[in-house]
Motif scaffolding. Structure first.
Motif, PDB file in Angstrom:
ATOM      1  N   TYR A  80       0.840  -1.196   0.000  1.00 35.60           N
ATOM      2  CA  TYR A  80       0.000   0.000   0.000  1.00 35.60           C
ATOM      3  C   TYR A  80       0.877   1.249   0.000  1.00 35.60           C
ATOM      4  O   TYR A  80       1.895   1.317   0.713  1.00 35.60           O
TER       5      TYR A  80
ATOM      6  N   ALA B  95      -2.898   0.188  -4.216  1.00 35.30           N
ATOM      7  CA  ALA B  95      -2.765  -1.162  -3.664  1.00 35.30           C
ATOM      8  C   ALA B  95      -2.260  -2.086  -4.766  1.00 35.30           C
ATOM      9  O   ALA B  95      -2.915  -2.243  -5.798  1.00 35.30           O
TER      10      ALA B  95
ATOM     11  N   ASN C  85      -1.296  -5.842  -5.922  1.00 35.97           N
ATOM     12  CA  ASN C  85      -1.659  -7.223  -5.573  1.00 35.97           C
ATOM     13  C   ASN C  85      -0.380  -8.035  -5.350  1.00 35.97           C
ATOM     14  O   ASN C  85       0.416  -8.203  -6.264  1.00 35.97           O
TER      15      ASN C  85
ATOM     16  N   VAL D 208     -13.209   1.607  -5.379  1.00 32.21           N
ATOM     17  CA  VAL D 208     -12.133   0.648  -5.638  1.00 32.21           C
ATOM     18  C   VAL D 208     -12.169   0.307  -7.113  1.00 32.21           C
ATOM     19  O   VAL D 208     -13.177  -0.201  -7.618  1.00 32.21           O
TER      20      VAL D 208
ATOM     21  N   GLY E 195      -9.648  -0.869 -10.766  1.00 31.50           N
ATOM     22  CA  GLY E 195      -8.425  -1.509 -11.220  1.00 31.50           C
ATOM     23  C   GLY E 195      -8.744  -2.560 -12.258  1.00 31.50           C
ATOM     24  O   GLY E 195      -9.898  -2.862 -12.550  1.00 31.50           O
TER      25      GLY E 195
ATOM     26  N   GLY F  40      -7.119  -7.165  -7.612  1.00 27.23           N
ATOM     27  CA  GLY F  40      -7.448  -7.295  -6.199  1.00 27.23           C
ATOM     28  C   GLY F  40      -8.536  -6.364  -5.726  1.00 27.23           C
ATOM     29  O   GLY F  40      -8.587  -6.027  -4.540  1.00 27.23           O
ATOM     30  N   LYS F  41      -9.441  -5.951  -6.602  1.00 24.97           N
ATOM     31  CA  LYS F  41     -10.497  -5.018  -6.202  1.00 24.97           C
ATOM     32  C   LYS F  41     -11.445  -5.662  -5.188  1.00 24.97           C
ATOM     33  O   LYS F  41     -11.765  -5.064  -4.154  1.00 24.97           O
TER      34      LYS F  41
ATOM     35  N   SER G  52      -9.908  -6.042  -1.751  1.00 24.20           N
ATOM     36  CA  SER G  52      -9.826  -4.759  -1.042  1.00 24.20           C
ATOM     37  C   SER G  52     -11.193  -4.344  -0.514  1.00 24.20           C
ATOM     38  O   SER G  52     -11.307  -3.884   0.640  1.00 24.20           O
TER      39      SER G  52
ATOM     40  N   CYS H 159      -6.224  -0.295  -7.489  1.00 28.03           N
ATOM     41  CA  CYS H 159      -5.563  -1.603  -7.417  1.00 28.03           C
ATOM     42  C   CYS H 159      -4.710  -1.804  -8.662  1.00 28.03           C
ATOM     43  O   CYS H 159      -5.171  -1.573  -9.791  1.00 28.03           O
TER      44      CYS H 159
ATOM     45  N   LYS I 200      -2.105  -4.383 -10.836  1.00 27.42           N
ATOM     46  CA  LYS I 200      -1.699  -5.764 -11.096  1.00 27.42           C
ATOM     47  C   LYS I 200      -0.217  -5.743 -11.464  1.00 27.42           C
ATOM     48  O   LYS I 200       0.156  -5.245 -12.526  1.00 27.42           O
TER      49      LYS I 200
END
Length: 1852
Positions: A100, A109, A111, A161, A163, A168-169, A172, A661, A663
């Motif tokens: 983070y 964020a 992953n 959120v 991405g 990883g949405k 989160s 998010c 990747k």
């Protein structure tokens, strides 16, 4: 300063790179304006020339200083650009394992593709209540900020959120919801989050699919609103979905799949319940085989189907509805297999009896003909007529696919609707936090309508994001009163207009959809004509006429026009829908299409008042006739645009928080960073736009205090003023000439990009120059010191060398002289030695020669002598041989001659015998001979007589001698046998000797050979011996070494055993502490539940109508910890209830007091259990009595009468118990038959029955208890009188068995078995009856003797009564001794032959003595008690007499005669008791507990005074033997303490005061309990004050539990007071000024580390500790308890500090480690000052100390790693690695920790078995103990001050 001036030699820059996107390089020479080429050196050492752009001449971006790399907030970087952001994220992700990072208001964020231990409840607690900038970036920090702003600003919040797929949405969003569920404080409602998570399997199965980038890609967006009430507790949730990718139902690209649910159904087709669906392999269906990848590696679709079905069940979808869903899904699959046959170009048909269509119609419950017809036809309606038109095969396939998509979309919406029903809140919602999990910007090789809508949504979200960022920047500038200059930022409104405005892309698309002959190509041409060359954001590809390019904010995207119209129209023919609606067998299918008619318009509102977001067609509030049929013609683009507008309205009405998010790679490798993919996503998610907006203004911001602290080194002493703001202004004007590079705000200084790096460079140069000067001075001093040390050493060496040489010369001279002397004596010795040798050799030769000659002569003489001897023997043998032959010959001749002569004589005798004359001659002499013989006979007779006499005499001697001879013969025979044996042995020995002789000869021969061999090998043996000696010496050394090793091993084993013992001891202590902690946690939970119960009861009381004044009923509050002893108080209150209720008017009767009703129900169950236990005990006693029946006849008649009485009592008890059981059954029936409130209300019949029965039961129970106790004692005595039999009916065995049998059925079976056993015993008793009768006669005789003894004893007693008391006692004792002696003698004689009986007699005697002693003790206690009561009565009588004398008038006194009496003055002797009246008990509790002020008592009175007063009152109640009074007082005291703590539980003084008094009260109950263990330290006077009548051990346990609860409350109060101080005082405050420098902060404002007004420092913590300690000492708290409190305080300080350190990267530096160690040393000094070093408090700080040491030690080599591993034994592996990852240099002179070093630490700590938990449990409370601490204070000396208002009690 100009930016170009920063491009100097050794400056580092970023240059573009095709592989790594950006590469770091270093300038080799200074840049000068006008240069076209930069000389650079890459990090790998390669040199290159970097050409600048000829047009822009833009220089490459500068690299930030190393100390700024790895910052928590990207906006804290001095240079804000793409390579700096990328490098900072990479360093944090790869090196520090931090996923983070803040970028202004955005949380980035990444992953990790790995499970990380950073989401536990301890992490949630650490982030709860913290400011967002104070902790490391985390999703929990964003959630906490949203939760805090919702509560503070009363405004709804949103967390957005976004991405790519797989970034990883969803995870989160899930963690954000988990945070809300945990911190909302609503434990009962926390399952909302669990329900949302439980919906994941079904939402993933129907909304997720495999794509080329993600195996579980969400193909829809969702917005989850989490609702909160006014207390901000979760009450419910609601989920909305957006843009489901319906086209995936009918088409999948290569290597992709349809939605998971279809493959799950196919994998579960073999299940029995799915047989009717007629499913098969996924490759069989057209809708599931197009992607060619029906299986996902590592995923079991059948298992996932089970999870999906379980999720449906949890969410309330019944099995019938589930099967309906699966029928619809199976129908969609079969519909996809429907094929069409072309008739001509404009029409088609379905083959007759087409199997897929047949199955579809069967599943849907519709007619085959109708569906087949309308799949190939459509209805056209005009103003006047309606036509049915056939359609082509292509249109039929499209219509089939549209129908499948429409059914699936409706099913999806129906499931979402049911999920929302399961999550619906029953309470009114006050506010909400929305979590938006939506797709990010997408660009593929082929982009279609779905990507266009997704990117359109992201454009809208980006616009909202840009406006929000811009707004925040503007607010910050206005807040600091800085002139606002318009920042040019990217506004994507033109792109949005291009899409959604009039004549935009969507508008033209909708228009083309309305055209009868509209196509994708014509739409593309319209787009070109409308926007090409007119809008800069629209382009046309060079090589295609069926595509267009839009310049989005993130990138250019090329869209293929093919399929846009079809997907936008989403045409579904109404006739097909009507066919489906006509299904009468399928309820769920009708529900799907009924929901379409209930969709609300965008302008209408839902019942909750929120604007709904939906993708369904929107209708106006009032539908016009005929409009419903047109709703299906609304395009998907139009629907999506409306939903998006509603979403933006919702987001704009809330405060947004952004999570982006990322990747890191496409291969899902853990902690692998692909720069290209990361940059692509950073550009797409708006992070770089945030950076650009920040960089356009003043991105770096410092408070004046932080700036002063950081750059104090750049100031001279004269520049430092009292005003920090003015000081900073003066310094900045000197350092930075261009005033546009900075601005001064109210509280901060704002810097342009790069200025902080410039200031850091100046600061580093200044520090470097200072370091060089310091190094120069230090090195000169060191060299001078080294030179002086070397010179002194040289002189010393010379002195020693010269002395050594002189000593060597003197030694040489002495050695020369000695050598000469030695030579002289040596030569003399050699000559003498030689002479002696020659002389000795000569003598030896002579001796040898002479000896040789003599030996030769001796040998010759010896040979001659032996020859003579041999000759002698040979000659003798020859002569003897010759003589023998001669002798034998002579004897032979003589024999022959004598034989001849004998033969001749024989012939003559034969001739004479034949003649008469021979006989005559013979008879002549016979007569004479006869006469002679007669005389001889006579003489012989005489001799015979004499010999006979001799013979008789000799016979006697003969007999004796015969015996002797016989013995001799026997002995001789034995000796003969022995001789024979000896002879045999001799013979055997002779044989052996012969053998041995032979062997000897053989041995002698071998001996010669052996001697030769020995001589031969003697030399070799000697060599071997020498070798063996050497080996022996080696073996000895090895042996010694082995012995040493064995000794060492033994010592090690001993040490290891000792360590193991110590560890086991520690483990046992830990287990004990764990058990104690569990028990105390249960007490804590109980107290919490009790408080909750009281609060609920108060709320209920408020809801109940207020009773009439004067008749208020007070509820009894009893702790559930009080067991039997609280029963009577409850009963008394229950007895008073009917009286109180009768006084209330009937029309105002309140509802049933539920707490009392529950108590009464509980008591009823307890009575049932107790009744059952009494019944069991009576049954057991009855069985024992039956077994004892056989022995009753042995007893006297009186005993039989007693047993008969006892049996009658048992029968009576049994009948009474049956009666109680019947009454309780009636009571239960009365309570269970009717449950209406009016039935159970006070005054109702059931309620009266309950109270009456309970009162009678309590009275009966007390009586039965006493009777059972009497019966138990009698049965025990009866059992002792009966001789035990070792059979299966043993009483003890039966008792144990009965106790083990808990079930009534088992007890009944055991009872039947016992009855059978008793029958067997009765038969045995009949057989033994005769023997018992005999014994009975003997017993009657004993009775008679006992009667006589009794008479005699009565006579003695009468005589003793006439004696005085002293003599009477002596006489009785003497008599008893005499009696016992006689009895012992009697029984010894009686049982002399049977010692076992005598032993049994002795045992019974001892038992009787013990019983007598117990009776004597009881009588003594009774006598003492009666004496005390006598004294009290005497005193009262005296007082009454004095009062009567006072009442007599003076005249009466004069009239009466006065006797002169001597009245002595006597001091009043107090007994240490306080007397009070029963009605004053509440006043006592009120004045002494409820209204007592701790501060006044602690200052003015003795510590623990309330405890002493209460105990003295208890003593008086015990003295009066009033159990009711004792119980009532103790119960009121406990409840009073609980009430005062509940009322003033947040006041430390109150809690400390009552903890001290509760412990003192507990100690008093122990000290004066009369138990020997507690009376060791008492004085004799204190022993007299012990309690005499009651055992209060159970109340001691209740008080101990209460003390534990008070202690836990004290710890909570301490924690609440210390919590705000700890982080500020231990971490943030600079105790040592100037050691740590403050690094730049980003947009997130961090708590200042400089002590401002109102901030806490270490002195604040120490002052608070002093305050706590002084208060506890003033209250007289036990020293051991104070130590435990201090230990708990220090644990809280250490745990909170360490947890904060582990979550704050800015605190992990060398200088901060020094600050922490200094702060810890100050705390240790405080412990030493208070003499608390042995309290264990220092050990609780050990993890913090080791963490500080870890920050300061070297972290480079393997030796450093080994030292760290051995040093940090109190830290877990996760904590050590976390600190090393977070370690951040504050200055350039510090070095970062290498990743390889951290890997080394992890490898070394791999075998350590510790907890994987990262944070310490700051809420942990150590188990508390209360060691017994007796008081030396005498109770009789205690004075009661008048200030307490206790005048109604008096000292006794």
């Amino acid at each position: 300063m100009a930016a170009s001036e920063l491009y100097t030699k050794y400056a580092r820059v970023w240059i573009p790179d095709p592989e790594e996107v950006w590469k770091s390089a270093e300038l080799l020479k200074d840049y000068k304006p006008g240069d076209k080429v930069l000389q650079l050196r890459l990090e790998e050492g390669k040199e290159l020339e970097y050409c600048l752009d000829a047009k822009t001449k833009e220089l490459p971006p500068l690299r930030n200083p190393d100390i700024l790399v790895g910052e928590n907030d990207l906006t804290a970087l001095s240079y804000l650009h793409e390579p700096a952001v990328l490098h900072n994220l990479k360093v944090r992700f790869i090196d520090s394992k931090l996923i983070y990072t803040y970028c202004g208001i955005v949380l980035v964020a990444i992953n990790p593709y790995e499970q990380l231990p950073i989401y536990g409840e301890d992490i949630i607690n650490a982030y709860s209540g913290q400011n967002m900038g104070d902790m490391d970036p985390h999703i929990f920090a964003v959630a906490e900020e949203a939760y805090k702003q919702m509560a503070r600003d009363e405004r709804n919040q949103s967390i957005i959120v976004s991405g790519e797929s797989g970034a990883g949405k969803t995870v989160s969003a899930k963690y954000a919801m988990r945070y809300f569920a945990t911190v909302s404080g609503s434990a009962s409602e926390a399952n909302v989050e669990e329900k949302v998570l439980a919906s994941n399997p079904i939402m993933e199965s129907i909304g997720n699919a495999k794509t080329t980038r993600n195996d579980n890609s969400s193909r829809f967006g969702k917005y989850i609103e989490i609702g909160f009430d006014k207390r901000y507790r979760i009450i419910g949730a609601n989920m909305r979905t957006y843009l489901l990718e319906k086209s995936r139902v009918v088409f999948q690209a290569e290597e992709e799949r349809n939605y998971h649910i279809f493959y799950q159904l196919c994998a579960s087709a073999a299940l029995p319940e799915f047989k009717t669906l007629r499913l098969g392999n996924a490759n069989y269906f057209h809708y599931t085989k197009q992607g060619g990848s029906p299986v996902i590696d590592g995923v079991d679709d059948a298992k996932e189907m089970v999870n999906t079905r379980q999720a449906c069940t949890l969410l309330g979808i019944s099995d019938s509805y589930q099967m309906g869903i699966f029928r619809i899904l199976a129908g969609i699959l079969h519909l996809g297999n429907v094929e069409f046959a072309s008739r001509d170009s404009d029409s088609c048909t379905v083959p007759p009896k087409h199997e897929p269509l047949t199955i579809f119609c069967d599943l849907m419950g519709v007619e085959y003909e109708e569906m087949a017809h309308w799949l190939c036809h459509r209805k056209l309606a005009t103003a006047t007529e309606t036509y049915i038109k056939p359609i082509s095969k292509l249109h039929a396939i499209n219509a089939r696919d549209a129908l499948a998509k429409h059914i699936y979309a409706n099913l999806f919406n129906w499931i979402v609707d049911h999920v929302n029903k399961a999550l619906h809140a029953t309470v009114k919602q006050h506010s909400f936090i929305g979590v938006l999990d939506i797709y990010g910007f997408e660009t593929f090789e082929i982009n279609s309508f779905e990507q266009f809508c997704i990117n359109y949504a992201n454009e809208k979200l980006q616009q909202q994001f840009n406006m929000h960022v811009f707004k925040l920047e503007q607010e910050e500038y206005m807040k600091e009163q800085i002139p606002w200059t318009l920042i040019d930022f990217y506004d994507n409104q033109p792109c949005i207009n291009l899409i959604e405005a009039k004549m935009g892309v969507l508008d033209l698309l909708d228009e083309e959809c309305k055209m009868p002959k509209g196509s994708d190509d014509s739409w593309a041409q319209k787009l070109y004509n409308t926007h090409l060359n007119k809008c800069a954001l629209f382009e046309k590809p060079r090589m295609s006429n069926k595509a267009f390019i839009i310049k989005h904010f993130a990138d250019k995207v090329e869209y293929q026009c093919e399929g846009f119209l079809e997907k936008n129209k989403d045409t579904v023919y109404e006739e097909q829908i009507k066919v489906l609606k006509s299904s009468k067998k399928f309820k769920l299918l009708l529900e799907l299409f009924q929901d379409e008619e209930k969709v609300l318009s965008p302008t209408s509102a839902t019942p909750s008042g929120r604007v709904p977001l939906t993708r369904m067609p929107v209708k106006p509030a009032k539908a016009r006739p005929g409009q419903a049929s047109k709703e299906h013609k609304k395009t998907v683009g139009h629907q999506f645009r409306n939903s998006l507008h509603l979403l933006m309205e919702t987001l704009n009405a809330t405060t947004p928080h952004y999570v982006r998010c990322i990747k890191p790679n496409d291969f899902k490798f853990p902690f692998t960073f692909d720069e290209k993919r990361a940059v692509q996503q950073l550009r797409a998610c708006g992070v770089l736009e945030t950076i650009r907006i920040s960089a356009a203004g003043f991105p770096s911001r410092w408070t004046y205090q932080e700036f002063f602290s950081r750059y104090r080194v750049l100031m001279k002493q004269k520049d430092v003023l009292g005003d920090r703001k003015q000081t900073c202004k003066n310094v900045l004007e000197k350092l930075i000439q261009d005033k546009d590079k900075y601005q001064f705000g109210k509280t901060k200084i704002f810097f342009r990009a790069g200025q902080v790096a410039y200031l850091e460079k100046i600061r580093a140069d200044k520090l470097r120059a200072a370091c060089i000067r310091i190094q120069k001075t230090i090195r000169g001093w060191l060299m001078r010191k080294k030179y002086m040390r070397m010179r002194k050493a040289a002189i010393t060496i010379q002195r020693h060398v010269r002395g050594y040489q002189a000593r060597c010369y003197a030694t040489f001279l002495r050695r020369t002289r000695a050598a000469i002397t030695i030579q002289k004596f040596q030569r003399m010795y050699v000559v003498r030695k030689r002479y002696q040798g020659m002389r000795d050799a000569t003598i030896a030769l002579q001796a040898l020669l002479r000896g040789y000659m003599v030996r030769n002569k001796y040998q010759m003489m010896l040979r001659e002598h032996k020859c003579v001897v041999l000759q002698k023997h040979v000659r003798g043998w020859l002569a003897r041989r010759r003589y023998g032959r001669t002798l034998r010959a002579i004897v032979y001749l003589q024999c022959c001659y004598r034989r001849m002569m004998a033969k001749r004589e024989l012939k003559k005798l034969k001739i004479e015998a034949r003649s008469v004359e021979r006989y005559k001659k013979l008879h002549i002499g016979l007569e004479n001979k006869i006469m002679q013989l007669q005389r001889k006979i006579d003489e012989q007779n005489k001799e015979y007589k004499s010999l006979l006499e001799k013979m008789t005499s000799l016979e006697l001697t003969y007999s004796t001698e015969t015996e002797k001879l016989r013995s001799d013969v026997e002995r001789l025979r034995m000796s003969e046998e022995e001789a024979r044996n000896a002879t045999n042995r001799v013979l055997s020995l002779q044989e052996e000797i012969a053998k041995l002789r032979k062997e000897l000869h053989h041995t002698q021969a071998e001996k010669k050979s052996i001697e030769e061999w020995a001589d031969k090998y003697k030399h070799e043996t000697e060599q071997l011996v020498s070798e063996l000696k050497e080996q022996n010496s080696l073996l000895k050394t090895e042996k010694e070494e082995l012995n040493r090793r064995i000794h060492d091993q033994a010592r090690e084993i001993t040490e290891s055993m000792e360590k193991k013992l110590v560890e086991e001891t520690k483990q046992l202590e830990l287990d004990l502490n764990d058990e104690r902690l569990r028990y105390q946690n249960l007490l804590n939970e109980f107290s919490r539940l009790e408080e909750r119960y009281d609060d609920l009861k108060d709320e209920m009381n408020l809801m109940v109508s207020i009773p009439k004044p004067g008749h208020k009923r007070t509820d009894s509050t009893h702790s559930s910890n009080e067991s039997e002893y609280t029963f009577s108080s409850e009963i008394t209150e229950a007895e008073d209830l009917p009286l109180r209720m009768e006084q209330e008017p009937s029309e105002k009767k309140a509802a049933l007091d539920m707490s009392l009703f529950l108590k009464l129900q509980k008591r009823v169950s307890e009575l049932e259990q107790e009744k059952q236990s009494l019944q069991d005990e009576l049954d057991r006693k009855e069985e024992q009595a039956l077994r004892a029946k056989a022995k009753e006849e042995e007893r006297p008649p009186i005993r039989g009468a007693e047993l008969e009485y006892e049996s009658l009592k048992r029968q009576e008890l049994e009948s009474e118990n049956k009666k109680l059981k019947n009454e309780l059954n009636e009571l239960q029936k009365a309570l269970t038959e009717t449950r209406a409130p009016e039935v159970t209300a006070p005054g109702a019949p059931a309620y009266r029955v309950l109270l009456d029965q309970l009162t009678s039961v309590s009275e009966e129970l007390e009586v039965r208890k006493e009777e059972v106790l009497i019966l138990r004692s009698q049965l025990v005595s009866q059992k002792e009188a009966i001789q035990p039999k070792h059979t299966m009916t043993d009483a003890t065995i039966l008792l144990e068995d009965v106790q083990k049998m808990k079930d009534k059925g088992e007890i009944a079976q055991a009872y039947i078995g016992l009855k059978e056993t008793n029958r067997l015993l009765e038969s045995q008793l009949q057989s033994q009856k005769k023997s018992h009768e005999n014994e009975l006669e003997s017993l009657r005789g004993e009775i008679q003797s006992l009667k006589e003894e009794n008479n005699r004893q009565q006579q003695l007693l009468a005589q003793n009564l006439q004696l005085p008391p002293e003599a009477r006692i002596e006489a009785s004792l003497q008599h008893e001794i005499t009696r016992l002696t006689n009895e012992n003698l009697f029984y010894e004689e009686l049982y002399a032959d049977d010692p076992k009986k005598y032993q049994l007699y002795r045992i019974s005697l001892y038992k009787r003595m013990i019983d007598l002693m117990e009776q004597l003790e009881k009588q003594d206690k009774t006598v003492r008690k009666l004496k005390k009561q006598l004294k009290v009565f005497a005193k009262k009588i005296g007082e009454l007499e004095v009062g009567q004398m006072e009442n007599i008038s003076p005249g009466q006194i004069i009239d009466e005669p006065i006797r002169p009496v001597n009245i002595p003055r006597k001091e009043k002797d107090f007994q240490g008791m306080l007397e009070y009246k029963k009605e004053d008990e509440q006043k006592l509790v009120k004045n002494l507990i409820l209204e007592l002020k701790p501060r006044g008592v602690a200052v003015n009175l003795i510590p623990g005074l309330p405890a002493y007063i209460l105990f003295m009152c208890v003593r008086h109640a015990d003295y009066l033997n009033d159990d009711q009074k004792v119980r009532s007082l103790l119960t009121s005291t406990i409840n009073g303490i609980k009430k005062v703590l509940k009322k003033r539980g947040d006041d430390f003084e109150t809690v400390s005061f009552w903890l001290s008094n509760t412990c003192r009260f507990l100690h008093c109950l122990k000290q004066y309990s009369g138990e020997e263990g507690f009376m060791k330290h008492n004085t004799p006077r204190q022993n007299e004050h012990c309690l005499t009548n009651f055992d209060l051990a159970e109340y001691r346990q209740v008080l101990s539990d209460l003390a534990i609860q008070i202690y836990q409350q004290l710890v909570r109060v301490l924690e609440n007071i210390l919590q705000p101080m700890i982080v500020s005082g231990m971490l943030e405050h600079e105790t040592i000024q100037g050691v740590s420098g403050v690094k730049p902060t980003g947009l997130r404002k961090r708590t200042s580390s400089i002590a401002d007004e109102g901030t806490y420092t270490l002195d604040s913590i120490i002052r608070q500790l002093n305050s706590f300690h002084s208060v506890m000492c003033q209250h007289g708290m036990d020293p051991e308890l104070i130590k435990q409190v201090v230990k708990q305080m220090f644990y809280i300080i250490g745990a909170v500090t360490l947890n904060n350190l582990l979550l704050r990267k800015d605190m992990c530096s060398w200088s901060k480690g020094m600050q922490i160690r200094y702060n810890v040393s100050q705390l240790e000094e405080w412990l030493r000052d208070k003499n608390l070093m042995n309290s264990g408090a220092k050990e609780t700080l050990e993890p913090l100390i080791q963490a500080a040491q870890l920050l300061q030690v070297k972290k480079k080599t393997d030796e450093d790693a080994e030292a760290i591993c051995s040093m940090c034994n109190a830290l877990t592996t996760a904590q050590i690695v976390k600190v090393l990852n977070l370690y951040t240099p504050v200055n350039e002179f510090e070095e970062r920790v290498l990743v390889s070093f951290i890997r080394t630490i992890q490898v070394r700590l791999r075998d350590r078995k510790d907890s994987p938990q990262l944070l310490m449990d700051a809420k942990h409370i150590f188990p508390v103990t209360f060691p017994f601490n007796p008081s030396s204070l005498a109770l009789e000396t205690i004075q009661i001050p008048a200030s307490l208002g206790l005048g109604f009690i008096s000292r006794v």
